[in-house]
Design an enzyme around this catalytic site. Structure first.
Site, PDB file in Angstrom:
ATOM      1  N   LYS A 178      90.514  14.431  14.503  1.00  0.00           N
ATOM      2  CA  LYS A 178      90.599  12.984  14.596  1.00  0.00           C
ATOM      3  C   LYS A 178      89.481  12.520  15.519  1.00  0.00           C
ATOM      4  O   LYS A 178      89.450  12.878  16.701  1.00  0.00           O
ATOM      5  CB  LYS A 178      91.954  12.543  15.134  1.00  0.00           C
ATOM      6  CG  LYS A 178      92.052  11.033  15.306  1.00  0.00           C
ATOM      7  CD  LYS A 178      93.311  10.624  16.045  1.00  0.00           C
ATOM      8  CE  LYS A 178      93.252   9.140  16.384  1.00  0.00           C
ATOM      9  NZ  LYS A 178      94.387   8.710  17.225  1.00  0.00           N
ATOM     10  N   GLY A 239      98.720   1.641  21.918  1.00  0.00           N
ATOM     11  CA  GLY A 239      99.833   1.517  22.835  1.00  0.00           C
ATOM     12  C   GLY A 239     100.385   0.116  23.006  1.00  0.00           C
ATOM     13  O   GLY A 239     101.298  -0.092  23.814  1.00  0.00           O
ATOM     14  N   ALA A 265      97.372   3.449  15.539  1.00  0.00           N
ATOM     15  CA  ALA A 265      97.447   2.700  16.794  1.00  0.00           C
ATOM     16  C   ALA A 265      98.068   1.322  16.619  1.00  0.00           C
ATOM     17  O   ALA A 265      97.790   0.611  15.661  1.00  0.00           O
ATOM     18  CB  ALA A 265      96.069   2.555  17.444  1.00  0.00           C
ATOM     19  N   GLY A 266      98.920   0.960  17.593  1.00  0.00           N
ATOM     20  CA  GLY A 266      99.471  -0.375  17.673  1.00  0.00           C
ATOM     21  C   GLY A 266     100.834  -0.575  17.058  1.00  0.00           C
ATOM     22  O   GLY A 266     101.426  -1.646  17.185  1.00  0.00           O
ATOM     23  N   ASN A 287     101.994   7.418  18.519  1.00  0.00           N
ATOM     24  CA  ASN A 287     102.435   8.231  19.651  1.00  0.00           C
ATOM     25  C   ASN A 287     103.308   7.407  20.592  1.00  0.00           C
ATOM     26  O   ASN A 287     104.494   7.646  20.761  1.00  0.00           O
ATOM     27  CB  ASN A 287     101.228   8.809  20.385  1.00  0.00           C
ATOM     28  CG  ASN A 287     101.593   9.750  21.523  1.00  0.00           C
ATOM     29  OD1 ASN A 287     100.743  10.204  22.261  1.00  0.00           O
ATOM     30  ND2 ASN A 287     102.859  10.080  21.694  1.00  0.00           N
ATOM     31  N   THR A 288     102.693   6.359  21.202  1.00  0.00           N
ATOM     32  CA  THR A 288     103.391   5.575  22.212  1.00  0.00           C
ATOM     33  C   THR A 288     104.700   4.979  21.695  1.00  0.00           C
ATOM     34  O   THR A 288     105.707   4.949  22.422  1.00  0.00           O
ATOM     35  CB  THR A 288     102.478   4.442  22.722  1.00  0.00           C
ATOM     36  OG1 THR A 288     101.249   5.010  23.179  1.00  0.00           O
ATOM     37  CG2 THR A 288     103.135   3.691  23.862  1.00  0.00           C
TER      38      THR A 288
END
Length: 336
Positions: A178, A239, A265-266, A287-288
């Site tokens: 990635k 995040g 992301a997001g 992830n977050t």
């Protein structure tokens, strides 16, 4: 009766095998047709450093384990599971990709990753903690079930990103990476120009590149033209949990791309993941949203189900939007 001294009796991945005396590890791999760039080797429960393979002779009775971080992917979809995510010719049943960071404990991370059903798991490359016995984030990943996806998180230049990928390859990981080249420390938005430049170098070196990029159709096209195996536009800042802020740009990218489009992301909750999939995205990476949820284990399950539901809705084809009502019950035969 023992064989001649010129013949070695070894065990490879649990199977007995014979080899000529003096055979090196590298020669054994060549004789078996195994690509040395894609494997790691353990002898008698001790890892053999890659650099020593050409000069490391085998001994009678050696027990070798030859492994590769290929995880849950397979070369072709099964007859019962024809709707799979295909990246560079490899197929994955799960369209949810997850990270390994930010969990409160390694045990929590391990359980969340397992409950998510994800087969591709991202890991960041960092300097080794030299504390003896210190747990490693890789302890959260079942390497028999998951494909490790090293990322270049924290890299701000082309040189840093390329160097990180080369180190990941030396660690014995597969060539799929990635790619992130960050352009701004506050928003963590990617630097499109630098990402394209790094992608060209890595593709030329044989890497399977999955680049994190803005939701910019032009940058996405340039990355695809550079040879990337997928494009990974953000939904919102890393995040932030804001969900997909610009579905229209994502739709344009989807219409034009000939490689998988994976939202990265997001994402904040399961409905965000479902929206991404309903748009037609091929996968979602997060992830977050899982790791920092109040209950990461339950959120991992919710994200898994959200991705599955969104994909099914996309395949089913939603009804068109109408300004006025359209009765679901037939109007014929009404009692007057």
């Amino acid at each position: 009766m023992f064989g001649p001294m010129s013949e070695l009796h070894i065990t490879v991945n649990g199977e007995a095998r014979a080899a000529a005396s003096g055979t090196t590890v590298a020669a054994l791999l060549a004789s078996m047709g195994v690509d040395p760039a894609r494997v790691a080797i353990e002898r008698n429960e001790e890892v053999i450093p890659r650099a020593t393979w050409p000069a490391a002779p085998l001994a009678d009775g050696d027990r070798l384990e030859i492994v590769s971080f290929v995880g849950g992917g397979s070369d072709a979809p099964s007859a019962a599971e024809d709707d799979v995510l295909v990246i560079a010719g490899r197929s994955f049943r799960s369209r949810l990709l997850v990270g390994t960071g930010k969990y409160r404990t390694l045990e929590e991370g391990r359980e969340a990753i397992d409950r998510s059903g994800a087969e591709i798991v991202t890991v960041a490359l960092r300097r080794v903690d030299l504390t003896p016995g210190k747990p490693n984030v890789l302890d959260t990943v079942d390497r028999k079930r998951h494909t490790l996806l090293p990322n270049t998180a924290g890299c701000y230049t082309v040189e840093e990103a390329v160097r990180t990928c080369r180190l990941a390859r030396e660690l014995g990981m597969a060539d799929m990476v990635k790619l992130e080249v960050i352009g701004d420390p506050q928003t963590l938005f990617p630097d499109g120009e630098a990402t394209v430049a790094a992608a060209k170098i890595l593709v030329k070196e044989g890497f399977v590149v999955l680049p994190y990029c803005m939701d910019d159709p032009i940058v996405a096209r340039k990355l695809e033209d550079a040879g990337c195996a997928a494009v990974m536009p953000l939904a919102a800042p890393i995040g932030s949990g804001l969900g997909i802020r610009n579905p229209y740009n994502i739709r344009i990218i989807l219409e034009r791309a000939k490689v998988p489009v994976i939202v990265d992301a997001g994402v904040g909750t399961a409905s965000d993941a479902a929206v991404a999939m309903e748009l037609g995205c091929h996968g979602v990476l997060m992830n977050t949203a899982i790791a920092e949820a109040k209950n990461p284990i339950l959120m991992a399950e919710a994200m898994r189900d959200g991705v599955i539901a969104g994909r099914k809705a996309f395949r089913a084809g939603r009804i068109g939007r109408k300004l006025y009502a359209n009765a679901s019950s037939p109007l014929g035969g009404l009692i007057e």
